[in-house]
Design a protein around this motif. Sequence first.
Motif, PDB file in Angstrom:
ATOM      1  N   GLU A   1       0.817  -1.212   0.000  1.00 34.18           N
ATOM      2  CA  GLU A   1       0.000   0.000   0.000  1.00 34.18           C
ATOM      3  C   GLU A   1       0.854   1.267   0.000  1.00 34.18           C
ATOM      4  O   GLU A   1       0.642   2.183  -0.789  1.00 34.18           O
ATOM      5  N   LEU A   2       1.856   1.281   0.886  1.00 36.59           N
ATOM      6  CA  LEU A   2       2.689   2.479   0.992  1.00 36.59           C
ATOM      7  C   LEU A   2       3.554   2.687  -0.243  1.00 36.59           C
ATOM      8  O   LEU A   2       3.675   3.803  -0.749  1.00 36.59           O
TER       9      LEU A   2
ATOM     10  N   ALA B   1      -1.980   3.334 -10.830  1.00 33.54           N
ATOM     11  CA  ALA B   1      -2.405   3.068  -9.460  1.00 33.54           C
ATOM     12  C   ALA B   1      -1.243   2.707  -8.543  1.00 33.54           C
ATOM     13  O   ALA B   1      -1.401   2.618  -7.332  1.00 33.54           O
ATOM     14  N   ASP B   2      -0.081   2.496  -9.100  1.00 34.67           N
ATOM     15  CA  ASP B   2       1.013   1.974  -8.299  1.00 34.67           C
ATOM     16  C   ASP B   2       2.352   2.647  -8.601  1.00 34.67           C
ATOM     17  O   ASP B   2       3.023   2.340  -9.574  1.00 34.67           O
ATOM     18  N   ALA B   3       2.723   3.557  -7.715  1.00 36.60           N
ATOM     19  CA  ALA B   3       3.961   4.309  -7.905  1.00 36.60           C
ATOM     20  C   ALA B   3       5.186   3.405  -7.865  1.00 36.60           C
ATOM     21  O   ALA B   3       6.183   3.676  -8.524  1.00 36.60           O
TER      22      ALA B   3
ATOM     23  N   ALA C   1       2.928   1.690  -3.172  1.00 34.24           N
ATOM     24  CA  ALA C   1       2.054   2.060  -4.288  1.00 34.24           C
ATOM     25  C   ALA C   1       1.746   3.551  -4.250  1.00 34.24           C
ATOM     26  O   ALA C   1       1.623   4.207  -5.269  1.00 34.24           O
ATOM     27  N   GLN C   2       1.644   4.072  -3.018  1.00 36.28           N
ATOM     28  CA  GLN C   2       1.308   5.476  -2.876  1.00 36.28           C
ATOM     29  C   GLN C   2       2.470   6.400  -3.148  1.00 36.28           C
ATOM     30  O   GLN C   2       2.351   7.406  -3.828  1.00 36.28           O
ATOM     31  N   ARG C   3       3.621   6.052  -2.557  1.00 33.55           N
ATOM     32  CA  ARG C   3       4.727   7.003  -2.610  1.00 33.55           C
ATOM     33  C   ARG C   3       6.008   6.398  -3.162  1.00 33.55           C
ATOM     34  O   ARG C   3       7.093   6.964  -2.983  1.00 33.55           O
TER      35      ARG C   3
ATOM     36  N   ARG D   1       2.654   0.717  10.165  1.00 31.70           N
ATOM     37  CA  ARG D   1       1.415   0.447   9.442  1.00 31.70           C
ATOM     38  C   ARG D   1       0.989  -1.015   9.591  1.00 31.70           C
ATOM     39  O   ARG D   1      -0.193  -1.337   9.664  1.00 31.70           O
TER      40      ARG D   1
ATOM     41  N   THR E   1       2.384  11.861 -13.517  1.00 29.81           N
ATOM     42  CA  THR E   1       2.426  12.752 -12.356  1.00 29.81           C
ATOM     43  C   THR E   1       1.592  13.971 -12.709  1.00 29.81           C
ATOM     44  O   THR E   1       1.591  14.436 -13.841  1.00 29.81           O
TER      45      THR E   1
ATOM     46  N   VAL F   1       9.571   5.657   1.108  1.00 27.53           N
ATOM     47  CA  VAL F   1       8.846   5.196   2.286  1.00 27.53           C
ATOM     48  C   VAL F   1       9.878   4.617   3.240  1.00 27.53           C
ATOM     49  O   VAL F   1      10.803   3.934   2.819  1.00 27.53           O
TER      50      VAL F   1
END
Lengths: 187, 187
Positions: B25-26, B102-104, B28-30, B42, B166, B34
């Motif tokens: 999850e993390l 959806a996935d960084a 994918a977000q950033r 988390r 982006t 991380v």
Amino acid sequence: MTAPERSLRADARRNREAVLAAAAELFAQRGDAVQMDEIAERAGLGVGTLYRHFADKQALLAAIIGRRFEAMTALARAAAEAEDPWEAFETLLYGYLESAQADAAFRFALLGPEEPSWNDIVAEKTDFSAITERIVRRAVDAGRLRDDFRADDFVLITRGAMANMTGAGGWRRHVMLLLEGIGGPER
Amino acid sequence: MTAPERSLRADARRNREAVLAAAAELFAQRGDAVQMDEIAERAGLGVGTLYRHFADKQALLAAIIGRRFEAMTALARAAAEAEDPWEAFETLLYGYLESAQADAAFRFALLGPEEPSWNDIVAEKTDFSAITERIVRRAVDAGRLRDDFRADDFVLITRGAMANMTGAGGWRRHVMLLLEGIGGPER
DNA sequence: CTCTAACCTGAACATGAACTCCGGTTCCGA
DNA sequence: TCGGAACCGGAGTTCATGTTCAGGTTAGAG
């Protein structure tokens, strides 16, 4: 930000240039992944000197990027001189991308997710955007670019090409596919 | 690498999953930005536990990326089922890009200048490349893609689109320009 | 030539984030 | 229920890199 050109002692001015030269070369090669100590050594100076001239690493990078953008604006201005609208567009496009290929720092600035984006800063400091817009419009009016092509699309294209600059030099093919489309006869 | 599923104590297996879920999850977000501590928190675990299951941050990232690539391969396999060659190609292309959006971490893996490239690792572990190649060939043979379109060009295209993910969602327009070409009537 | 403000140096410091370590806890076969 | 191997927690260690500063050096006006 990079301003104080006047009223610097001779050695200071000389060192400032040395720093910029060293930083430009290293940043161009390896982008952001360069240490301050390394730049200092390359310039034949102590780290402290870098910090006398630039507040921090970010400021130094900004100075380098700023110069590139000025060069870019000059390039755009020159491209706009061409009588043939398509030639103007191609000159701008390839000139821009060849610069990007030669300079990792430039790519870094354009591709990175910085906040605020370098693009915005550039818009305020140079008229690169305005010139680009004019060149694009001319090519559209001449029927060489599709009717709905916008200046934003120029950014889209260049970002796409730059993403294909690591490793083999596939970016030229990417641009070619863009120019001609990837569709086949039965499309 | 991610293998030891069997013969783990119940709590260990549970925690391993928790780590993977949190990291997925993390990341994918950033993307890469991380911290291990953050992932641990988390997951409701201590950092030490992360290191019990994964040698280092890189290994954890690799496990996550590996999973995404497996999902990608499944997607490709499903796309290949379509009778219409063009539908197969489009399904693959958009499915791939929507996943990337959806996935960084996925983007990071594909766009980053890593060495050796994730692409190479994937080639050895999954048959994503082979399936893609087949889909591309079918579309070419059907005349829907230009004759000289290669599987490498698929990579080119996707990299280009991902570079425009982006900020605004301009990647769809980028793909559209690619599909149709940017040329105008007088080209 | 002299004097001082401006400049330079680079070892020391500050920061942040990956990773280690061992006392304490938990699972699970017998 | 019990023993001990497997596992967990998280404060502390290590390492890399940006940044500072006390002390020495130099340009250049007077």
